[in-house]
Design a protein around this motif. Structure first.
Motif, PDB file in Angstrom:
ATOM      1  N   VAL B  18      82.428  13.098   1.704  1.00 38.62           N
ATOM      2  CA  VAL B  18      83.069  13.595   0.487  1.00 38.62           C
ATOM      3  C   VAL B  18      83.691  12.448  -0.307  1.00 38.62           C
ATOM      4  CG1 VAL B  18      84.900  15.060  -0.387  1.00 38.62           C
ATOM      5  CG2 VAL B  18      83.473  15.875   1.471  1.00 38.62           C
ATOM      6  N   SER B  38      84.282  19.030 -11.078  1.00 38.41           N
ATOM      7  CA  SER B  38      84.671  19.859  -9.942  1.00 38.41           C
ATOM      8  C   SER B  38      83.896  19.439  -8.693  1.00 38.41           C
ATOM      9  CB  SER B  38      84.375  21.317 -10.271  1.00 38.41           C
ATOM     10  OG  SER B  38      85.026  22.140  -9.369  1.00 38.41           O
ATOM     11  N   GLY B  39      84.615  19.310  -7.597  1.00 40.76           N
ATOM     12  CA  GLY B  39      83.963  18.976  -6.333  1.00 40.76           C
ATOM     13  C   GLY B  39      83.776  17.493  -6.099  1.00 40.76           C
ATOM     14  N   GLY B  41      86.058  15.364  -5.305  1.00 41.26           N
ATOM     15  CA  GLY B  41      86.906  14.865  -4.227  1.00 41.26           C
ATOM     16  C   GLY B  41      88.324  14.525  -4.636  1.00 41.26           C
ATOM     17  N   LYS B  42      88.759  14.987  -5.792  1.00 39.10           N
ATOM     18  CA  LYS B  42      90.120  14.683  -6.244  1.00 39.10           C
ATOM     19  C   LYS B  42      91.162  15.265  -5.299  1.00 39.10           C
ATOM     20  CE  LYS B  42      89.436  16.911 -10.113  1.00 39.10           C
ATOM     21  NZ  LYS B  42      88.065  17.388 -10.024  1.00 39.10           N
ATOM     22  N   SER B  43      91.007  16.546  -4.989  1.00 40.92           N
ATOM     23  CA  SER B  43      91.974  17.187  -4.102  1.00 40.92           C
ATOM     24  C   SER B  43      91.939  16.549  -2.725  1.00 40.92           C
ATOM     25  CB  SER B  43      91.677  18.681  -3.969  1.00 40.92           C
ATOM     26  OG  SER B  43      91.756  19.296  -5.218  1.00 40.92           O
ATOM     27  N   THR B  44      90.740  16.275  -2.253  1.00 43.89           N
ATOM     28  CA  THR B  44      90.605  15.669  -0.931  1.00 43.89           C
ATOM     29  C   THR B  44      91.356  14.338  -0.883  1.00 43.89           C
ATOM     30  OG1 THR B  44      88.440  16.701  -0.788  1.00 43.89           O
ATOM     31  CG2 THR B  44      88.929  14.985   0.817  1.00 43.89           C
ATOM     32  N   HIS B 192      92.148  18.790 -14.828  1.00 46.06           N
ATOM     33  CA  HIS B 192      90.870  18.988 -15.504  1.00 46.06           C
ATOM     34  C   HIS B 192      91.050  18.869 -17.006  1.00 46.06           C
ATOM     35  CE1 HIS B 192      88.788  21.050 -12.030  1.00 46.06           C
ATOM     36  NE2 HIS B 192      87.983  20.116 -12.457  1.00 46.06           N
TER      37      HIS B 192
HETATM   38  N1  LIG Z   1      87.389  21.407   4.702  1.00 46.62           N
HETATM   39  C1  LIG Z   1      86.230  21.075   4.115  1.00 46.62           C
HETATM   40  N2  LIG Z   1      85.076  21.128   4.801  1.00 46.62           N
HETATM   41  C2  LIG Z   1      83.902  20.789   4.211  1.00 46.62           C
HETATM   42  N3  LIG Z   1      83.796  20.370   2.948  1.00 46.62           N
HETATM   43  C3  LIG Z   1      84.900  20.297   2.214  1.00 46.62           C
HETATM   44  C4  LIG Z   1      86.179  20.643   2.753  1.00 46.62           C
HETATM   45  N4  LIG Z   1      87.105  20.475   1.789  1.00 46.62           N
HETATM   46  C5  LIG Z   1      86.429  20.048   0.709  1.00 46.62           C
HETATM   47  N5  LIG Z   1      85.116  19.936   0.965  1.00 46.62           N
HETATM   48  C6  LIG Z   1      84.090  19.476   0.021  1.00 46.62           C
HETATM   49  O1  LIG Z   1      84.509  18.253  -0.487  1.00 46.62           O
HETATM   50  C7  LIG Z   1      84.149  18.131  -1.854  1.00 46.62           C
HETATM   51  C8  LIG Z   1      85.366  17.729  -2.649  1.00 46.62           C
HETATM   52  O2  LIG Z   1      86.313  18.767  -2.619  1.00 46.62           O
HETATM   53  P1  LIG Z   1      87.653  18.678  -3.445  1.00 46.62           P
HETATM   54  O3  LIG Z   1      88.401  19.937  -3.187  1.00 46.62           O
HETATM   55  O4  LIG Z   1      88.327  17.409  -3.142  1.00 46.62           O
HETATM   56  O5  LIG Z   1      87.116  18.685  -4.935  1.00 46.62           O
HETATM   57  P2  LIG Z   1      87.956  18.589  -6.262  1.00 46.62           P
HETATM   58  O6  LIG Z   1      87.549  17.326  -6.935  1.00 46.62           O
HETATM   59  O7  LIG Z   1      89.390  18.790  -6.001  1.00 46.62           O
HETATM   60  O8  LIG Z   1      87.355  19.802  -7.069  1.00 46.62           O
HETATM   61  P3  LIG Z   1      88.099  20.791  -8.057  1.00 46.62           P
HETATM   62  O9  LIG Z   1      88.206  20.061  -9.344  1.00 46.62           O
HETATM   63  O10 LIG Z   1      87.147  21.927  -8.160  1.00 46.62           O
HETATM   64  O11 LIG Z   1      89.412  21.147  -7.459  1.00 46.62           O
HETATM   65  C9  LIG Z   1      83.569  19.453  -2.265  1.00 46.62           C
HETATM   66  O12 LIG Z   1      82.173  19.317  -2.340  1.00 46.62           O
HETATM   67  C10 LIG Z   1      83.947  20.378  -1.162  1.00 46.62           C
HETATM   68  O13 LIG Z   1      82.946  21.331  -0.960  1.00 46.62           O
END
Ligand SMILES: Nc1ncnc2c1ncn2[C@@H]1O[C@H](COP(=O)(O)OP(=O)(O)OP(=O)(O)O)[C@@H](O)[C@H]1O
Ligand SMILES: [Mg+2]
Lengths: 308, 375
Positions: B18, B38-39, B41-44, B192
């Motif tokens: 990710v 979206s997706g 990895g910002k939240s991660t 966003h």
């Molecule tokens: N616990 C998990 N297990 C497997 N994959 C995960 C997990 N958490 C997040 N992901 C994957 O990691 C990627 C990044 O997720 P993340 O939540 O960081 O996105 P984001 O940038 O915050 O998106 P958004 O803008 O929609 O909030 C996504 O493809 C998501 O499916």
């Protein structure tokens, strides 16, 4: 003559406007009426009838004789009644372990680990099985000659007491059997409750430094209050109306040592044709249950007021 | 001094990568904004910084200490969640003081800090309320208050305003900026919202698919995007992209022909490092506001489909003769109307050129002026 057709039209207008004016009052009443009629016929009426019966002597057929409080006087001098009542207290106290176990099993099953679905369905199993079957399984399990428990304990050199034919152990043996499905029931309630807990709230608490026991007590449990409440009510009522397991496993024996009020009532009514006496037991049980029912209703009432 | 440093940080969930190697620094007191689709990895990334997710490999420093294996509660970070994540059974005061009570802080100290935070956020009158009896904006304030009370080194925000209505969002945006000035703590903020990113950030980090595309100040990213992705992502409405071909290179200037505008050869200044050959295909990027206001001389013929007049400015959406969609900024007092054909002449100096791999070849006038202003 020309006026005549007007009359019914006018009357309908009048009734509709009456109905419309009081719609907010009438509609709920109309919706409640069928259920209320059924409830009165099949619940309230029999309760009243049964209470009335408790003041009579009756063998199920033939004439009823009014005996006043005689049945109750007999009841309070009946050692079996007191044993049964005491056993009901044991049931009540020990059954309260079911919500506790149920909570911990639910917390365990609430993880996302590979294969957890299979484990979950195994834990659901006792809930699906009939109480009668649970009773039979546990009776086999306890069997001093061929039972699983004896088979396990014997090689270790432990002597296996004949649980269900032991005056002091029989009740506890049955309660243990009852705890099994009851725990499953509470677990389901808690699993549903856990589902509605926002995982971000848990994460926030972790960031705030809560872990383990404190996280459970200060953050998770308060959010499971609704589930805890229902689990308690169901468990208490379940303990008070315990019947089927006793019937299947010991029939109240040995020497009435594992009897409970519900079974003693059944015993008097069905096997000894003492309908009046059985009704007085039923009435006492009903009064005890009422304590909890009133508590339950008051909680509901307060909650309703709170949400308004 | 850097408050947060990430060195080649990676994260995999099972077989899924990710975050694929992120290097990042947030200086003390800096307001860093993460943006990306979206997706991406910002939240991660945020969750790894605060310790809700383990780092698969790489290093995380907060205040010069390695925090990779430190408990989430001991990292000196506080997170504000998109869902607020308030404790539903506690009052506002209890919510805000929970972390301090967990840390067994003395009561007087707890009360003082809760009161102070409540004053900053103007929620003193709400201290005895439960979350369910408050509006979204008030809950958001409490969530922020819960973070302030802990006096963290680093604040982390995951789309904190996205559940609020537009007006409240603007208000909270301004208040957050004020709060940042007042507290002076490092803040990392995921959003966003273009406007939030542009207005609040000292530094924007554009992420795509677990990699950083570009880091820079809002104006840097706007005027000098490093690649086509950043150019398209930053700015609203989006930058226009046209196909072009290099017809000549002279020193630091390149000539580009755009089929849509046959009688206009663009002259665009090159980046020093860029390598360009005659005949090479390039993508030309022009922001809606970089078409010349009074179209005289050569340009693109655009048939206008829709006009959005916002009062102060208007945007016209149309198509070129070749069918390429285009967005133009127009005067709001005399906007074009739909069906009209206008000639949009391109302001060469503000054009961006991208090679086939999406890398930027040009320096635009905006970037040059920005650099001159800084010098
Ligand atoms: N616990 C998990 N297990 C497997 N994959 C995960 C997990 N958490 C997040 N992901 C994957 O990691 C990627 C990044 O997720 P993340 O939540 O960081 O996105 P984001 O940038 O915050 O998106 P958004 O803008 O929609 O909030 C996504 O493809 C998501 O499916
Ligand atoms: Mg996210």
């Amino acid at each position: 003559m020309a006026d005549l057709p007007m009359m019914p039209a006018q009357r309908t207008r009048m009734t509709t406007s009456f109905f419309r004016k009081h719609k907010l009052l009438l509609m709920p009443l109309a919706f409640i009426a069928p259920a209320f009629a059924m409830f009165s016929l099949f619940v309230i009426y029999p309760i009243i009838q049964s209470i009335g019966l408790s003041f009579t002597q009756w063998q199920g057929i033939g004439p009823k004789t009014w005996v006043g409080l005689n049945n109750y006087r007999m009841l309070f001098n009946d050692a079996v009644f007191w044993t049964s009542l005491m056993n009901n207290v044991y049931w009540l106290v020990l059954f309260l372990l079911a919500p506790v176990f149920g909570l911990f099993v639910a917390l365990f099953l609430n993880q996302t680990v590979f294969g957890i679905r299979l484990v979950k369905s195994l834990f659901f199993f006792p809930f699906v099985v009939s109480q009668i079957v649970v009773g039979i399984i546990f009776a086999w399990f306890y069997d001093p000659a061929f039972g699983l428990l004896a088979t396990v304990l014997e090689p270790i050199g432990l002597d296996m007491p004949p649980i269900l034919s032991d005056e002091t152990l029989a009740t506890f043996g049955i309660i243990l059997a009852g705890l099994w499905p009851q725990t499953a029931y509470c677990m389901i309630l808690y699993l549903t409750g856990l589902n509605s807990v926002n995982p971000e709230v848990i994460e926030a608490a972790r960031l705030d430094g809560a872990k383990g026991w404190q996280l459970l007590v200060k953050i998770v449990l308060p959010q499971l209050r609704a589930a805890t409440f229902i689990a308690l009510v169901v468990t208490i009522i379940g303990a008070l109306r315990s019947f089927d397991l006793v019937a299947v496993m010991t029939e109240g024996g040995p020497y009435n040592s594992s009897n409970v009020l519900a079974y003693y009532m059944y015993d008097n009514a069905i096997f000894r044709y003492r309908m009046g006496y059985a009704s007085s037991i039923a009435t006492v049980l009903f009064l005890i249950m009422n304590v909890y029912i009133v508590w339950f209703l008051m909680r509901l009432w307060n909650n309703e007021k709170g949400t308004r | 001094m850097a408050d947060v440093v990430l060195k080649n940080v990676r994260k995999s969930f099972g077989a899924v990568d990710v975050i694929k190697g992120v290097d990042l620094e947030a200086r003390h007191g800096e307001f860093v904004v993460f943006v990306g689709p979206s997706g991406c990895g910002k939240s991660t990334l945020l969750r790894m910084i605060c310790g809700l997710e383990k780092i698969t490999s790489g290093q995380l420093l907060i205040g010069d200490e390695d925090m990779s294996d430190v408990e989430a509660s001991d990292r000196g970070t506080a997170m504000v969640f998109q869902s607020y994540a308030l404790y539903p059974h506690m009052t506002v005061a209890e919510n805000m003081s929970f972390a301090l009570r967990m840390a067994k802080a003395p009561r007087a100290e707890v009360d003082k800090r809760v009161r102070r935070a409540a004053e900053i956020l103007q929620i003193t009158h709400l201290l005895d309320r439960k979350p369910k009896d408050m509006s979204g904006g008030q809950r958001q304030r409490v969530a922020i208050g819960r973070a302030i009370v802990r006096a963290p080194k680093v604040f982390l925000f995951d789309e904190p305003l996205s559940n609020l209505d537009a007006e409240l969002r603007v208000q909270m945006r301004v208040e957050l900026s004020k709060l940042h000035n007042e507290i002076g703590a490092t803040m990392i903020y995921v959003t966003h919202d273009q406007v939030e990113a542009m207005t609040m950030a000292d530094k924007i980090v554009v992420l795509r698919d677990g990699l950083i595309e570009q880091i820079g100040s809002p104006l840097d990213l706007y005027t000098a995007p490093d690649n086509r992705f950043v150019a398209g992502f930053i700015g609203s409405p989006q930058m226009n992209f046209l196909q072009g071909q290099v017809t000549g290179v002279s020193g630091i200037e390149v000539q580009v022909a755009v089929p849509d505008a046959p009688d206009h050869i663009l002259r665009v200044p090159l980046r020093r490092t860029a390598q360009v050959q005659v005949g090479q295909n390039v993508t030309v990027g022009i922001r809606p506001e970089h078409f010349l206001g009074t179209p005289e001389g050569p340009g693109l013929e655009v048939r206008i489909d829709v006009v959005e007049n916002l009062g102060g400015i208007a945007y016209a959406y149309g198509k070129t003769n070749a069918g390429q969609e285009l967005i133009l900024k127009a005067e709001s007092e005399r906007p074009p109307h739909s069906g009209m054909v206008v000639t949009a002449s391109i302001n060469d100096a503000y054009c961006h050129l991208f090679d086939d791999a999406g890398q930027t070849l040009s320096t635009s006038a905006g970037a040059i002026r920005l650099r001159d202003a800084a010098a």
